[in-house]
Structure formats: structure tokens, C-alpha cells
Design a protein around this motif. Structure first.
Motif, short mmCIF file in Angstrom:
data_model
loop_
_atom_site.label_atom_id
_atom_site.label_comp_id
_atom_site.label_asym_id
_atom_site.label_seq_id
_atom_site.Cartn_x
_atom_site.Cartn_y
_atom_site.Cartn_z
N ARG A 124 -7.15 -28.64 -21.49
CA ARG A 124 -7.28 -29.10 -20.11
C ARG A 124 -6.01 -28.77 -19.31
O ARG A 124 -6.07 -28.24 -18.20
CB ARG A 124 -7.56 -30.60 -20.09
N GLU A 127 -5.45 -24.83 -18.89
CA GLU A 127 -6.28 -24.22 -17.84
C GLU A 127 -5.78 -24.63 -16.46
O GLU A 127 -5.68 -23.80 -15.55
CB GLU A 127 -7.73 -24.66 -18.04
N ALA A 128 -5.43 -25.90 -16.31
CA ALA A 128 -4.98 -26.39 -15.00
C ALA A 128 -3.67 -25.76 -14.57
O ALA A 128 -3.44 -25.55 -13.37
CB ALA A 128 -4.84 -27.91 -15.04
N SER A 152 -11.43 -31.91 -23.14
CA SER A 152 -10.96 -30.86 -22.23
C SER A 152 -11.61 -30.96 -20.86
O SER A 152 -11.18 -30.28 -19.92
CB SER A 152 -11.25 -29.47 -22.82
N ALA A 155 -12.65 -27.65 -19.46
CA ALA A 155 -11.65 -26.58 -19.34
C ALA A 155 -11.86 -25.49 -20.39
O ALA A 155 -11.51 -24.32 -20.17
CB ALA A 155 -10.24 -27.15 -19.46
N TYR A 158 -13.26 -22.19 -19.36
CA TYR A 158 -12.57 -21.30 -18.43
C TYR A 158 -11.30 -20.65 -18.98
O TYR A 158 -10.67 -19.85 -18.29
CB TYR A 158 -12.21 -22.08 -17.16
#
Length: 255
Positions: A124, A127-128, A152, A155, A158
Motif C-alpha cells: 500500500r 504504490e502510494a 494493501s 494497491a 497497481y
């Protein structure tokens, strides 16, 4: 549970799976639930022409057995998506994503992180914060299961997740491609005083032993998170988030 199937549980995770175009075999909804977010999910599932099955709560509990903390039933929130077994990416996918964004590779390597909740939290944050991929080992490591996927919050849809046979060999290969490597360890140099700009892989150790000695020796540098409080250590997910944020901050400061 069908060994050739995995399950995404929870409203946010299922919503992101549908929106991302993930292959979904079925979406199970709890009978009798009709609140706003459930109606939204039903609408998304119908728009995606997905197979929708209404089942009693007991069926969802059965599908989510063992997915929660300490082996409890996972918190499905009335919705479960059935998907084929998770497919891992290749390292080439990580470099391709970095090239597509016009950025130097930014990779997170997990060395023996065994808690799927930590894995999910790292995915998580990665990705952020703009990482291009997360690398995990095949042995003594949490894998991309439904529990990790739920933490996640979608996430995992992605960001490439690469499963490798040997983390040390992967570090050696990255160094040959001019990707610097930094291991997190309390014996390292201060994180805030370390230049992390450019192509980098951050190596985060497992919950009990941290980064293995041979792995640290392979890395270009070792960094530590300075903590003035009485607590002397952080869990893998917290440490990874701090390192990734500092890496991202430095990259953005130069723009």
C-alpha cells in the motif's frame, strides 16, 4: 478453499479489483445487505458483466476462514471476489514501469518479511509513494495471499510484485544495472543524511532478525531511522514507509 483460486475480501479491496480490470470469476455478496457501498459494488459488478452470487453470511465466513489475524475469519464486510491464483510480475515489468513514467527505478526488497499484513501494508505504501515494484523471496517470506491483498487496500493491483528465488542474487543483478541498494539497519548511517536520489532499491528486513548479514554486506549502504523516543525498533511496514517517504521526498526536492 480451491487451491487454484484466491479470494479478495472487503469492500475497498473488491472495489479496486473491479475498477482495475482484474480477472474476477465471481463476486459473492451477503444476502440482506443493501447499504450504499454494497449497492455501488453491485453496480460496478454488473457494469463489468461479472457473475454475481448472493450467499448467506456463513458462506462468506467459510471462504474467509483463516484470513484474519491469528487465524480468525477475515473481515469480508459482506463481499468476496473469487479470482485465479495471484500472478507475480517479472523484474522486467518493474523497469518497464519506471521507463514508462520517465523515472529512475525505485524498488523495495523485502528480506524474509513473513507477516502477510506487513506485506500488504508495504504494498500500500509502495504504490502510494511511487515505487515501481516490490520484490519478495520464495522462502521464509509472506506471499501475495488474500490476507496481504486486503491489507494493501487494492494497491497490489497497481504495483508489480516480483517473487525471486534468491534475494541476494537479485541485489547483485540490480547493482549490475546501476541500481544502488540501501539496507535498513540500526547500525547504519542516519537516513536523513543519506542521498537516496536516483535509481535505488530499499531493502527491508524481516520481523524478527532484520536484514540478513550477507544481504547487508551486499548492499551499497546501510541506513538507520533515528528515533529519539524510548522505542528502539519499528515493524517492517512502518520502517519501510519511512524509508520510502524519505526517498520520495528527496527525488521530488530536486524537481
Amino acid at each position: 478453499m480451491d487451491e487454484k483460486r484466491e479470494y479478495i475480501i472487503g469492500r475497498n479491496s473488491v472495489r479496486e479489483a473491479i475498477r482495475s480490470g482484474e480477472q474476477i470469476d465471481k463476486v459473492f455478496f451477503q444476502q440482506g445487505l443493501a447499504d450504499g457501498s454494497i449497492r455501488e459494488l453491485l453496480m460496478l459488478a454488473r457494469q463489468g458483466k461479472l457473475v454475481i452470487v448472493e450467499v448467506p453470511r456463513a458462506k462468506l465466513d467459510e471462504l474467509c476462514a483463516g484470513m484474519g489475524a491469528e487465524g480468525r475469519i477475515g473481515n469480508h464486510q459482506g463481499v468476496v471476489a473469487q479470482i485465479p491464483a495471484f500472478a507475480y510480475s517479472e523484474m522486467d515489468d518493474v523497469f518497464a514501469l519506471a521507463e514508462e513514467r520517465g523515472e529512475p527505478p525505485f524498488i523495495v526488497i523485502l528480506d524474509s518479511v513473513q507477516d502477510p499484513h506487513n506485506l500488504g501494508a508495504v504494498l500500500r505504501s509502495a504504490e502510494a509513494l511511487g515505487a515501481h515494484g516490490v520484490v519478495i523471496g520464495k522462502r521464509r517470506a509472506a506471499l501475495l495471499t488474500a490476507a496481504a491483498f486486503k491489507v494493501s487496500c487494492g494497491a497490489a493491483q497497481y504495483i508489480p510484485v516480483v517473487k525471486v528465488t534468491n534475494v541476494n542474487h537479485t541485489i547483485e543483478d540490480l547493482k549490475k544495472k546501476n541500481v544502488w541498494t540501501a539496507a535498513a539497519d540500526m547500525d547504519g548511517q542516519p537516513l536523513a543524511k543519506t542521498n537516496l536520489k536516483g535509481a535505488y532499491a530499499l531493502v527491508i528486513g524481516g520481523e524478527s532478525e532484520g536484514v540478513a548479514r550477507l544481504t547487508k554486506e551486499l548492499c551499497d549502504i546501510v541506513v538507520k531511522i533515528e528515533m529519539p523516543g524510548r522505542t528502539t525498533s519499528l515493524n517492517a511496514a512502518c520502517a519501510a514507509s519511512i524509508l520510502m517517504y524519505e526517498k520520495r521526498r528527496q527525488d521530488m526536492a530536486g524537481k
